[in-house]
Write an enzyme that holds these catalytic residues in place. Structure first.
Site, short mmCIF file in Angstrom:
data_model
loop_
_atom_site.label_atom_id
_atom_site.label_comp_id
_atom_site.label_asym_id
_atom_site.label_seq_id
_atom_site.Cartn_x
_atom_site.Cartn_y
_atom_site.Cartn_z
N MET A 30 -7.90 -0.69 -6.01
CA MET A 30 -9.27 -0.39 -5.55
C MET A 30 -9.59 1.08 -5.83
SD MET A 30 -10.09 -2.80 -2.37
CE MET A 30 -9.35 -1.81 -1.11
N LEU A 33 -6.88 6.59 -6.98
CA LEU A 33 -5.48 6.41 -7.37
C LEU A 33 -4.60 7.58 -6.95
CD1 LEU A 33 -6.19 4.90 -10.91
CD2 LEU A 33 -5.69 3.69 -8.76
N HIS A 34 -3.41 7.24 -6.46
CA HIS A 34 -2.45 8.24 -5.99
C HIS A 34 -1.07 7.91 -6.54
CE1 HIS A 34 -1.34 5.13 -3.16
NE2 HIS A 34 -2.60 5.06 -2.74
N HIS A 37 0.15 4.24 -6.44
CA HIS A 37 -0.34 3.43 -7.56
C HIS A 37 0.46 3.75 -8.83
CE1 HIS A 37 -4.22 3.60 -5.12
NE2 HIS A 37 -4.04 2.31 -5.25
N GLU A 147 4.80 -3.02 -1.66
CA GLU A 147 5.27 -3.61 -0.39
C GLU A 147 4.63 -2.96 0.83
OE1 GLU A 147 9.55 -3.59 -0.59
OE2 GLU A 147 9.53 -5.63 -1.39
N LYS A 148 3.84 -1.91 0.63
CA LYS A 148 3.09 -1.36 1.76
C LYS A 148 2.18 -2.45 2.33
CE LYS A 148 -0.28 1.79 1.39
NZ LYS A 148 -1.41 1.37 2.27
N ASP A 149 1.56 -3.20 1.42
CA ASP A 149 0.73 -4.33 1.83
C ASP A 149 1.61 -5.57 1.80
OD1 ASP A 149 -2.10 -3.04 1.85
OD2 ASP A 149 -1.13 -2.33 0.03
N GLN A 152 0.23 -9.12 2.03
CA GLN A 152 -0.57 -9.44 0.85
C GLN A 152 0.27 -10.11 -0.25
OE1 GLN A 152 -3.89 -6.94 -0.82
NE2 GLN A 152 -2.24 -6.15 -2.08
N SER A 185 -4.90 5.50 -0.23
CA SER A 185 -6.22 6.08 -0.54
C SER A 185 -6.88 6.56 0.75
CB SER A 185 -7.10 5.04 -1.20
OG SER A 185 -6.42 4.46 -2.28
P1 AMP Z 1 -5.09 -0.52 -3.25
O1 AMP Z 1 -5.78 0.27 -4.31
O2 AMP Z 1 -4.90 0.20 -1.98
O3 AMP Z 1 -5.68 -1.91 -3.12
O4 AMP Z 1 -3.61 -0.76 -3.79
C1 AMP Z 1 -3.36 -1.33 -5.05
C2 AMP Z 1 -1.92 -1.68 -5.12
O5 AMP Z 1 -1.13 -0.51 -4.97
C3 AMP Z 1 -1.48 -2.66 -4.02
O6 AMP Z 1 -0.55 -3.59 -4.58
C4 AMP Z 1 -0.82 -1.75 -3.04
O7 AMP Z 1 0.17 -2.41 -2.25
C5 AMP Z 1 -0.18 -0.73 -3.95
N1 AMP Z 1 0.10 0.49 -3.21
C6 AMP Z 1 -0.78 1.24 -2.49
N2 AMP Z 1 -0.13 2.27 -1.89
C7 AMP Z 1 1.18 2.16 -2.22
C8 AMP Z 1 2.36 2.90 -1.92
N3 AMP Z 1 2.33 3.98 -1.14
N4 AMP Z 1 3.53 2.47 -2.45
C9 AMP Z 1 3.58 1.37 -3.24
N5 AMP Z 1 2.51 0.64 -3.57
C10 AMP Z 1 1.32 1.02 -3.07
#
Ligand code: AMP
Length: 279
Positions: A30, A33-34, A37, A147-149, A152, A185
């Protein structure tokens, strides 16, 4: 990097990849990006011929309008990060295009009766809609999720079973800042003071891990709840210990059972989640 802004553009980019019989790795995001990601991008880049990523703040997975509106967006920066990470195809669609066909309602039974599914009604149906569409449009061989989510990943595995989609789901470990905070994010919405408190989430969970041989799971749960209550800035939404596959709450460990604790906590108006394994 090929930037596709419509499903049509994506289809034609994917068609030419498929004609060359190349493997495709997808990382749905989404945006904002950090480094978390990036850790997924690095794997997708390494393990596939073609690395595709999407940046789309999916409106139908937000059950809270304010959270959707406040979600950080910076497309130019995101595209620069993707380019730097060796992305071949960046998909940055508009909601009108993604949802030309009305969303359908997904159901995940017991899997969504706990944690995020329980607290955020409709959230996982929204996630399943976007992710299933991305899988079909990109024709990816593998898709990478953090695996944070944690919940999901289980939901997405169930979704591909329901929809008969042939794709490998690759779970990736949580990436943390040096102080232990899982990168997210949403972290950029924390005040300076709150950002200094946030690493306590991981610290409390790690402390609870050290007790796993002397305390029951009920006692660990109470310990974690007490530790969060000691920090007045935190409002704990839930902490729950579950089987790592069925995600059902457990109170005693069966032989070799994988066990994971999942937490959602509010800090400075921001909802943060994290996990801790107990094996
Ligand atoms: P998001 O943009 O937050 O929807 O995340 C996109 C993907 O990046 C999802 O599969 C998240 O689980 C993964 N993600 C987000 N933050 C982390 C993190 N700190 N470590 C590993 N994967 C992450």
């Amino acid at each position: 990097m090929n930037i596709c802004r419509t499903v049509e553009e994506l289809n034609s980019a994917i068609e030419s990849v498929k004609l060359q019989h190349k493997t495709i790795g997808l990382v749905p995001t989404m945006g904002a990006l950090h480094d978390g990601h990036k850790s997924l991008f690095i794997r997708a880049r390494k393990e596939n011929d073609v690395f595709v990523s999407s940046v789309f703040v999916n409106p139908i997975q937000f059950n809270n309008k304010e959270d959707f509106e406040k979600y950080p967006r910076d497309e130019q920066k995101d595209l620069a990060v993707l380019e730097e990470c060796g992305c071949d195809i960046a998909f940055v669609p508009k909601a009108e295009d993604v949802y030309q066909q009305e969303p359908k309602e997904f159901h995940f039974g017991k899997l969504e009766e706990v944690m995020e599914g329980k607290q955020r009604p409709g959230h996982f149906s929204g996630v399943a809609n976007i992710v299933s569409r991305l899988f079909l449009w990109t024709k990816a061989d593998r898709a990478y999720f953090g695996e944070k989510d944690y919940q999901q990943i289980a939901i997405i595995k169930d979704m591909i079973r329901q929809e008969n989609i042939n794709i490998e789901i690759v779970p990736c470990p949580i990436y943390r800042d040096e102080d232990g905070l899982a990168t997210s994010s949403r972290n950029q919405r924390l005040s300076k003071e709150a950002r200094l408190i946030a690493p306590k989430i991981h610290q409390i969970l790690e402390k609870s891990f050290l007790q796993k041989d002397s305390l029951s799971f009920n006692q660990i749960t109470r310990f974690v709840e007490d530790e969060f209550a000691k920090v007045k800035e935190f409002q704990l939404e839930y902490f729950i210990i579950v089987d790592d596959t069925t995600l059902q709450p457990i109170h005693t460990r069966e032989n070799n059972q994988g066990v994971v604790g999942c937490v959602a906590v509010w800090l400075d108006g921001v909802r943060l989640i994290d996990i801790q394994r107990y094996y």
